[in-house]
Enzyme design. Structure first.
Site, PDB file in Angstrom:
ATOM      1  N   HIS A  56      26.485  14.424  29.861  1.00  0.00           N
ATOM      2  CA  HIS A  56      26.758  15.564  28.997  1.00  0.00           C
ATOM      3  C   HIS A  56      25.502  16.436  29.086  1.00  0.00           C
ATOM      4  CE1 HIS A  56      29.818  12.851  27.440  1.00  0.00           C
ATOM      5  NE2 HIS A  56      28.888  12.031  26.986  1.00  0.00           N
ATOM      6  N   GLN A  59      23.326  17.885  26.140  1.00  0.00           N
ATOM      7  CA  GLN A  59      22.522  17.000  25.299  1.00  0.00           C
ATOM      8  C   GLN A  59      21.080  16.886  25.792  1.00  0.00           C
ATOM      9  OE1 GLN A  59      24.587  13.289  24.512  1.00  0.00           O
ATOM     10  NE2 GLN A  59      26.460  14.344  23.928  1.00  0.00           N
ATOM     11  N   HIS A 229      35.663   7.247  27.552  1.00  0.00           N
ATOM     12  CA  HIS A 229      34.751   6.394  26.789  1.00  0.00           C
ATOM     13  C   HIS A 229      35.552   5.226  26.222  1.00  0.00           C
ATOM     14  CE1 HIS A 229      32.267  10.237  25.782  1.00  0.00           C
ATOM     15  NE2 HIS A 229      31.577   9.524  26.650  1.00  0.00           N
ATOM     16  N   GLU A 232      32.305   1.351  23.286  1.00  0.00           N
ATOM     17  CA  GLU A 232      30.860   1.573  23.298  1.00  0.00           C
ATOM     18  C   GLU A 232      30.178   0.915  22.110  1.00  0.00           C
ATOM     19  OE1 GLU A 232      27.623   5.281  23.360  1.00  0.00           O
ATOM     20  OE2 GLU A 232      29.772   5.702  23.242  1.00  0.00           O
ATOM     21  N   HIS A 266      30.951   2.971  29.547  1.00  0.00           N
ATOM     22  CA  HIS A 266      30.273   2.015  28.670  1.00  0.00           C
ATOM     23  C   HIS A 266      30.944   0.640  28.753  1.00  0.00           C
ATOM     24  CE1 HIS A 266      27.932   5.329  27.277  1.00  0.00           C
ATOM     25  NE2 HIS A 266      28.955   5.908  26.660  1.00  0.00           N
ATOM     26  N   ASP A 317      24.309  10.089  30.925  1.00  0.00           N
ATOM     27  CA  ASP A 317      24.934  10.268  29.617  1.00  0.00           C
ATOM     28  C   ASP A 317      24.236  11.338  28.769  1.00  0.00           C
ATOM     29  OD1 ASP A 317      26.480  10.006  27.347  1.00  0.00           O
ATOM     30  OD2 ASP A 317      26.228   7.853  27.149  1.00  0.00           O
TER      31      ASP A 317
END
Length: 443
Positions: A56, A59, A229, A232, A266, A317
């Site tokens: 991402h 981020q 996802h 996780e 994950h 990530d």
């Protein structure tokens, strides 16, 4: 262009005195056991570029700024609220500037393809932009500007919890109906122009998309990279059990057509049956060990998965750190801490080489990329490593890069473009200044 490597990692292993000839975006030929010529670009050690299967990029903008503990217990869920607040402030120019910085740092780390799990779609108030792919186009622009290959993965996100629960205000930039998401995919497909790029898709999670919606998307957009996802966090497992009586991976395997084009991001909390199910499906486990450690997610059960032929790749990530070596190191070290042993992720021989080769293959599969290898006809995605110790045994080089110190990325070619020289992307300073200005205004 020709590159002469004192040693190169070919599909059969390390070989000395290798000349690689590039023609546009491909490897045109490889010669072994030949001396360097005057016009060759000379490097010490040459390896294939690594795919980054889960990122991402936005981020990257708050990397390292969530390490302050407030009142009460800190967790993934409190971190997520900070992420939402940051995401709600970004404009399209900011998205592109931060993505470009992340792409530069990925190339300098030895990643030559980005798998962008992209869920920031709408304006800060939640309304769509005039062009529904506005923010996806900013990711395309950042990839093109920096030279990294892109597998773009627009995220379908419709709900705030299991069972189609209503989303919260922090998620308003992420949300789509199925019809609106199809239009986004069509727009992205129409705007992709580089031959090395790919378009997949990503239902966010079983919290963000129902099994019915996931089945629709898999049928509507078949045979594409399909990422999700899954499992996780322990709370995610508990919420899934409370909702349906099934664990997340258990439910996914039972209710959706998981297959080799899928990547389960994950997949941290697994039973033995779930480990077997993922391995037998042919799906790739998308591991992000640095982020998983940073968020306190848990430890992926690697030995059991690998023993059953399971495939994995690595991703950055949240981009709290961008490093091929650190991701692979953290994967192995987490296993050592958990199992109190050493050299866990290989049955014999070099642990670094085993980790590198497995992540190379799994990453390429997950991102629908050609196999990343130094071979005639393969993509010209090459990474030159520099070894200040100048040790003569290349067989230990990946171990020293991943687990030691000193070995570093020196040069990188992505789709034949020379994007890193002497450890630096040529546009690093300009791109860093632009991203820094964005982050100063936001933070």
């Amino acid at each position: 262009m020709r590159i002469h490597a004192a040693a190169a990692l070919l599909p059969a292993g390390w070989v000395e005195d290798v000349r690689v000839e590039l023609s546009e975006s491909r490897i045109a030929g490889i010669s072994v056991g030949v001396p360097a010529q005057a016009d060759d670009t000379r490097v010490e050690a040459l390896i294939p570029g690594m795919p980054n299967l889960h990122s991402h990029t936005f981020q990257r903008g708050f990397s390292g700024l969530t390490e302050l503990r407030g009142p009460g217990k800190d967790s993934f869920w409190t971190w997520r609220e900070v992420m939402y607040r940051f995401a709600l402030q970004l404009n399209p120019e900011g998205v592109q500037a931060i993505a470009a910085l992340a792409c530069v740092e990925m190339l300098e780390a030895g990643y030559t393809r980005l798998g962008e799990f992209h869920y920031l779609h709408h304006a800060p108030d939640g309304r769509p932009y005039d062009d529904p792919a506005e923010l996806s186009l900013r990711i395309f622009a950042a990839a093109e500007e920096t030279g990294i290959a892109l597998t773009h993965l627009p995220v379908f996100y419709a709900h705030g919890g299991f069972g189609g629960a209503a989303p919260n205000e922090g998620q308003r930039r992420f949300l789509h109906s199925l019809d609106a998401f199809d239009r986004l995919m069509e727009r992205c497909e129409a705007r992709m122009t580089r031959p090395q790029d790919r378009l997949g898709l990503a239902p966010h999670s079983l919290r963000g998309a129902t099994p019915e919606e996931i089945r629709y998307l898999a049928a509507q957009w078949p045979d594409r990279p399909f990422h999700i996802h899954i499992a996780e966090q322990v709370k995610e497992v508990e919420d899934s059990l409370a909702h349906s009586g099934a664990r997340p991976v258990e439910a996914l395997l039972a209710e959706t057509p998981v297959g080799p084009n899928w990547c389960l991001i994950h997949a941290t909390h697994l039973t033995e049956a779930e480990i077997t199910g993922i391995a037998q499906s042919g799906a790739v486990a998308g591991l992000c060990p640095v982020t998983e450690a940073n968020l306190g997610d848990g430890i992926f059960p690697a030995p059991g998965f690998l023993a059953q032929g399971g495939r994995f790749g690595v991703g950055t990530d949240s981009n709290v750190a961008i490093s091929v070596a650190q991701e692979l190191q953290m994967l192995e070290y987490s296993q050592r801490l958990s199992l109190r042993g050493r050299n866990i992720c290989t049955e014999a021989g070099s642990t670094g080489t085993a980790l590198f080769n497995a992540a190379l293959q799994g990453g390429a599969q997950a991102l629908a990329a050609p196999q990343q290898e130094l071979a005639t006809g393969a993509p010209a995605d090459l990474v030159a490593l520099r070894d200040p110790m100048a040790l003569s045994n290349p067989a230990s080089l990946l171990d020293r890069w991943i687990f030691g110190s000193g070995v570093a990325v020196d040069q990188v070619w992505a789709s034949g473009r020379h994007v890193v020289q002497d450890g630096r992307h040529p546009e690093r300073d300009r791109i860093r200044r632009a991203a820094s200005e964005v982050m100063r205004k936001l933070l």
